[in-house]
Design an enzyme around this catalytic site. Structure first.
Site, PDB file in Angstrom:
ATOM      1  N   LYS A  67       0.829  -1.218   0.000  1.00 55.80           N
ATOM      2  CA  LYS A  67       0.000   0.000   0.000  1.00 55.80           C
ATOM      3  C   LYS A  67       0.868   1.274   0.000  1.00 55.80           C
ATOM      4  CE  LYS A  67      -2.135  -1.396   3.794  1.00 55.80           C
ATOM      5  NZ  LYS A  67      -1.492  -2.694   3.937  1.00 55.80           N
ATOM      6  N   THR A  68       1.850   1.312   0.907  1.00 53.93           N
ATOM      7  CA  THR A  68       2.728   2.489   0.981  1.00 53.93           C
ATOM      8  C   THR A  68       3.533   2.622  -0.309  1.00 53.93           C
ATOM      9  OG1 THR A  68       2.916   1.958   3.319  1.00 53.93           O
ATOM     10  CG2 THR A  68       4.428   3.632   2.470  1.00 53.93           C
ATOM     11  N   ASP A 113      -1.590   6.648   6.398  1.00 53.86           N
ATOM     12  CA  ASP A 113      -1.553   5.226   6.718  1.00 53.86           C
ATOM     13  C   ASP A 113      -2.496   4.998   7.903  1.00 53.86           C
ATOM     14  OD1 ASP A 113      -0.763   2.646   6.474  1.00 53.86           O
ATOM     15  OD2 ASP A 113       1.232   2.904   7.356  1.00 53.86           O
ATOM     16  N   THR A 162      -5.944  -1.696   6.923  1.00 55.84           N
ATOM     17  CA  THR A 162      -5.837  -3.152   6.852  1.00 55.84           C
ATOM     18  C   THR A 162      -7.180  -3.798   6.512  1.00 55.84           C
ATOM     19  OG1 THR A 162      -5.991  -3.017   9.249  1.00 55.84           O
ATOM     20  CG2 THR A 162      -3.842  -3.557   8.325  1.00 55.84           C
ATOM     21  N   ARG A 221       6.736  -8.019   2.007  1.00 58.54           N
ATOM     22  CA  ARG A 221       7.593  -7.585   3.119  1.00 58.54           C
ATOM     23  C   ARG A 221       8.220  -8.789   3.823  1.00 58.54           C
ATOM     24  NH1 ARG A 221       4.600  -4.151   6.896  1.00 58.54           N
ATOM     25  NH2 ARG A 221       5.191  -2.420   5.550  1.00 58.54           N
TER      26      ARG A 221
HETATM   27  P1  ADP Z   1       2.110  -1.935   3.244  1.00 57.74           P
HETATM   28  O1  ADP Z   1       2.102  -0.443   3.130  1.00 57.74           O
HETATM   29  O2  ADP Z   1       0.941  -2.591   2.550  1.00 57.74           O
HETATM   30  O3  ADP Z   1       2.266  -2.438   4.664  1.00 57.74           O
HETATM   31  P2  ADP Z   1       4.641  -1.730   1.825  1.00 57.74           P
HETATM   32  O4  ADP Z   1       4.231  -0.916   0.653  1.00 57.74           O
HETATM   33  O5  ADP Z   1       5.382  -1.025   2.920  1.00 57.74           O
HETATM   34  O6  ADP Z   1       3.380  -2.492   2.444  1.00 57.74           O
HETATM   35  O7  ADP Z   1       5.488  -2.965   1.268  1.00 57.74           O
HETATM   36  C1  ADP Z   1       6.408  -3.666   2.047  1.00 57.74           C
HETATM   37  C2  ADP Z   1       7.677  -3.907   1.250  1.00 57.74           C
HETATM   38  O8  ADP Z   1       7.432  -4.935   0.300  1.00 57.74           O
HETATM   39  C3  ADP Z   1       8.135  -2.680   0.442  1.00 57.74           C
HETATM   40  O9  ADP Z   1       9.220  -2.115   1.018  1.00 57.74           O
HETATM   41  C4  ADP Z   1       8.522  -3.198  -0.911  1.00 57.74           C
HETATM   42  O10 ADP Z   1       9.927  -3.285  -0.994  1.00 57.74           O
HETATM   43  C5  ADP Z   1       7.978  -4.592  -0.971  1.00 57.74           C
HETATM   44  N1  ADP Z   1       6.896  -4.698  -1.959  1.00 57.74           N
HETATM   45  C6  ADP Z   1       5.573  -4.535  -1.727  1.00 57.74           C
HETATM   46  N2  ADP Z   1       4.857  -4.776  -2.820  1.00 57.74           N
HETATM   47  C7  ADP Z   1       5.731  -5.089  -3.793  1.00 57.74           C
HETATM   48  C8  ADP Z   1       5.589  -5.451  -5.174  1.00 57.74           C
HETATM   49  N3  ADP Z   1       4.386  -5.566  -5.740  1.00 57.74           N
HETATM   50  N4  ADP Z   1       6.704  -5.706  -5.895  1.00 57.74           N
HETATM   51  C9  ADP Z   1       7.911  -5.642  -5.297  1.00 57.74           C
HETATM   52  N5  ADP Z   1       8.132  -5.316  -4.003  1.00 57.74           N
HETATM   53  C10 ADP Z   1       7.046  -5.046  -3.250  1.00 57.74           C
END
Ligand code: ADP
Length: 339
Positions: A67-68, A113, A162, A221
């Protein structure tokens, strides 16, 4: 080494350090979620073509699914600035007003977030910003009270949560674009691992990465975290290369089994079997039984167990599945007729 952190939803220090290099920077680098990427690509192009701000976007998924990352990609693709904050940090409407009016310009992105954790006052102050780019400030008290109207820049709000069900209806309704990010398929996780290994300069066999991918719970992650841990084992116990043997060795040491379940997952499944005869059991009782917060079980632990077919959510509570009994090598509990 803190094994219990491998599945934690929070970003750790090591991740913060690697974040800039590992995080995909544009839609092309973002692996998987094909439908979402395709649609988002159209919306970005259309907004750019009209020289307008993108409609407000909401992303929902369990932690670690991107998401981030997508919020950063949106800013990159649109060529705008992004300001990051979170629901619990924005405690007063004034904090929001200051951020929107002084730190952002037309077209910029405000990423919130955990948007479901905004307090009511801030959430209500956000509505006119989302609708008309207006912020209302009440001054004075009693009959002399007046309301000041401030025009804000035409921003795009990107919210992450979430569970979309945690948002109030009025807030959810103000998002024009809503996406649910699902868990990734194992081949997609493998691709992510290959990309990360390349960036981190880690040498890895295809079969070694496959071994890690199968245990990463469909979560980028976690995949990246496991990669770092296995890299340590490869360095100390191997020749620096991630092979299947090294990967299995590392996972065994971290007590992560072939299905990617850790001690807490197994404790939760066993509790349902042993303390609640296979279920159905309410999530609060289950949380007490394993000594975890209900929210952690609902948002972090349970989604994958349900997706992978170990747990079922029914109106009367959670029940264990046959697959879980086979995996834990236990007899079907008393309430087996529920299966
Ligand atoms: P969320 O915000 O949903 O908790 P993040 O965007 O922080 O998740 O993602 C976690 C990590 O996973 C990021 O740092 C990124 O490096 C990796 N990541 C997430 N989605 C992808 C994707 N589709 N392709 C490659 N790496 C990804």
């Amino acid at each position: 080494m803190k094994e219990e952190n491998v599945f934690s939803p929070q970003t750790d220090q090591e991740e913060l350090r690697d974040e800039r290099s590992l995080r995909p920077k544009n839609l092309g680098e973002f692996i998987g979620q094909e439908k979402l990427k395709e649609n988002l690509g159209v919306f970005i192009e259309a907004a750019k073509g009209r020289k307008e701000q993108l409609d407000h976007c909401l992303f929902y998924s369990p932690p670690g699914l991107g998401k981030t990352t997508l919020a950063h990609i949106l800013a990159n693709e649109l060529g705008v600035n992004i300001k990051i904050t979170s629901g619990p940090v924005l405690t007063k409407p004034g904090d929001l007003a200051a951020m929107v009016t002084t730190e952002l310009s037309d077209g910029d992105i405000l990423f919130i977030d955990e948007i479901h954790r905004l307090n009511t006052a801030v959430e209500e102050a956000l509505y006119p910003v989302m609708e008309d780019f207006l912020f209302f400030i009440n001054t004075g008290k009693g009959p002399g009270a007046t309301t000041l109207k401030i025009q804000t820049p035409k921003i795009t709000l990107v919210g992450a949560t979430t569970r979309s069900g945690l948002l109030t209806g009025p807030l959810r309704d103000r998002f024009g674009i809503i996406f649910n990010l699902g868990f990734y398929e194992t081949p997609e996780i493998e691709k992510i691992l290959r990309r990360s290994a390349g960036i981190l300069g880690v040498e890895a066999d295809k079969a070694g990465l496959e071994e890690i991918a199968g245990r990463a719970r469909g979560t980028p992650r976690i995949a990246n975290r496991l990669l770092r841990r296995v890299r340590d084992f490869a360095q100390v116990r191997g020749k620096g290369v991630i092979t299947p043997e090294i990967a299995v060795n590392a996972m065994t040491s971290l007590e992560i089994d072939a299905e990617g379940l850790d001690q807490l997952d197994r404790a939760l499944l066993l509790a349902i079997a042993e303390k609640f005869s296979g279920g159905p059991v309410g999530i609060d009782n289950l949380a007490v039984a394993v000594g975890e917060e209900t929210d952690t079980l609902t948002d972090v632990i349970e989604p994958y167990l349900i997706k992978a077919g170990f747990l079922q959510r029914t109106p009367r509570g959670r029940i264990l599945t046959e697959k879980a009994c086979r995996h834990l090598k236990i007899k079907k509990p008393k309430n087996a007729d529920l299966f």
